[in-house]
Enzyme design. Structure first.
Site, PDB file in Angstrom:
ATOM      1  N   PRO A  75     -76.535  61.569 -58.376  1.00 54.62           N
ATOM      2  CA  PRO A  75     -76.473  60.275 -59.336  1.00 54.62           C
ATOM      3  C   PRO A  75     -78.504  61.130 -59.680  1.00 54.62           C
ATOM      4  CG  PRO A  75     -77.245  60.154 -56.604  1.00 54.62           C
ATOM      5  CD  PRO A  75     -76.523  61.496 -56.676  1.00 54.62           C
ATOM      6  N   LYS A  76     -78.650  60.472 -61.048  1.00 48.74           N
ATOM      7  CA  LYS A  76     -79.681  61.449 -61.293  1.00 48.74           C
ATOM      8  C   LYS A  76     -80.897  60.906 -61.136  1.00 48.74           C
ATOM      9  CE  LYS A  76     -80.999  62.750 -65.968  1.00 48.74           C
ATOM     10  NZ  LYS A  76     -82.465  62.452 -66.000  1.00 48.74           N
ATOM     11  N   TRP A  77     -81.940  61.914 -60.588  1.00 44.46           N
ATOM     12  CA  TRP A  77     -82.992  61.091 -60.012  1.00 44.46           C
ATOM     13  C   TRP A  77     -84.180  61.345 -61.670  1.00 44.46           C
ATOM     14  CZ3 TRP A  77     -83.590  59.282 -54.920  1.00 44.46           C
ATOM     15  CH2 TRP A  77     -82.676  59.666 -54.370  1.00 44.46           C
ATOM     16  N   GLY A 110     -79.223  57.270 -64.520  1.00 47.28           N
ATOM     17  CA  GLY A 110     -77.940  58.062 -64.576  1.00 47.28           C
ATOM     18  C   GLY A 110     -76.824  58.958 -63.336  1.00 47.28           C
TER      19      GLY A 110
END
Length: 355
Positions: free
Chosen positions: A30-32, A173
């Site tokens: 997951p894009k933090w 994202g």
């Protein structure tokens, strides 16, 4: 610091792509949505390094203390500093942590504490891990106890589910790393797939560029949408214009400037969101230039946040004017609102959204 890697060190970067690739040996995460942070620990000394190479220690003392507690005596970790409010990432609250007053930093460290979500291990003890494959670095990272470690998968279908569901917790994202690849400081070896959307919104105000004389260059456009009751709510701004475009916009929009007290944001109704309103971080109303709400602009945006009426999480990007649209037709219904989720569920890799 007596480490195999010493600061400043550039983090590995990512190139944007439109979709999750159908092939390739990739590890997805997951894009933090936070501040990139490299953590260097050498026994009693910890450095929190920003992407630009500067120290973040003074702004996040609680994270410094946590790294002393959970990291091995010598280690270098790559991750993201995030702040969650009501179990959803809050980028505004995170940004407010960068404050010049030490007393304010101390207060916010207690009220809105940040955590580090780790996603790579670059050194451990006297061993540098940059040349080790991604899967080996991750295995070593998972062997460390006490860290918040991002979930990861090689399953593209699961990564696509993450892309859709985890947005509800404020993530923006999915990332992809070559499974057998090394860690490459400063190079765009990773890929990132971010949410990309468009919306037609009402232009109802502006702010002048801070480094120019008022009236000569636009700094940002103030955007709004109508709710079911016909109230025009401020949802965010569009900015990042080139210098020539800022000057051209100042000339083009001059005729729309108004001092009419009937402007919807000059005389707001109860519950109506307006630009720069007083909140826990701002003690006075921020000034803006009202414009007659006669123009519609199409913007690119990534995410929304907050309770109804929602707002843009990050600044929108100007796409084009929409002379074919009536401002009154620009309503909230067009926004893509993700299902609510929570940060704890993301860290567990749980695919069930909350009610």
């Amino acid at each position: 610091m007596d480490l195999p890697l010493t600061p400043p060190l550039q983090p590995m970067l990512a190139a944007a792509v439109d979709a999750i690739p159908a092939d390739g040996d990739l590890v997805f995460e997951p894009k933090w949505d936070g501040f990139r942070c490299l953590v260097f620990r050498d026994h009693d000394e910890v450095l929190l390094q920003s992407r630009s190479g500067k120290s973040l220690n003074r702004y996040f003392p609680e994270v410094e203390a946590e790294m002393l507690r959970v990291l091995p005596p010598q280690a270098v970790v790559d991750g993201e500093l995030v702040v969650a409010v009501d179990d959803e990432l809050d980028f505004d609250a995170l940004s407010e942590r960068i404050h010049p007053a030490a007393s304010r930093v101390t207060l916010l460290a207690e009220k809105t504490p940040a955590v580090l979500v780790a996603f790579d291990l670059l050194a451990l003890g006297t061993r540098e891990l940059l040349e080790s494959p991604t899967v080996e670095r991750r295995a070593a990272l998972l062997d460390l106890s006490g860290l918040h470690v991002t979930p990861a998968t090689t399953d593209r279908e699961l990564a696509q589910q993450w892309f859709t569901l985890f947005e509800g917790a404020g993530l923006d994202g999915v990332m992809g790393k070559p499974a057998g690849g090394p860690y490459t400081p400063g190079k765009r070896t990773m890929i990132k797939i971010k949410h990309a959307r468009t919306a037609d919104v009402v232009l109802a105000g502006l702010r002048w560029h801070k480094d120019t004389e008022p009236g000569t260059a636009v700094g940002s456009l103030l955007l709004g949408l109508y709710d079911e009751a016909g109230l025009l709510h401020h949802i965010g701004v569009a900015g990042s214009f080139k210098a020539a475009d800022r000057r051209a916009l100042a000339t083009e929009l001059a005729e729309l400037i108004t001092e009419d007290e009937a402007h919807p944001w000059v005389s707001p109704q109860p519950g109506q969101r307006i630009p720069g309103e007083i909140n826990r971080w701002r003690g006075a109303q921020a000034q803006f230039v009202p414009l007659r709400p006669e123009r519609v602009v199409e913007i690119h945006y990534t995410q929304t946040e907050g309770d109804q009426p929602v707002r843009l999480r990050h600044n929108g990007q100007f796409a084009r004017w929409r002379p074919d649209r009536e401002p009154a037709s620009c309503r909230y219904e067009q926004l893509d609102i993700p299902a609510r989720y929570d940060v704890a569920a993301v860290l567990r890799g749980d695919l069930r959204a909350r009610d």
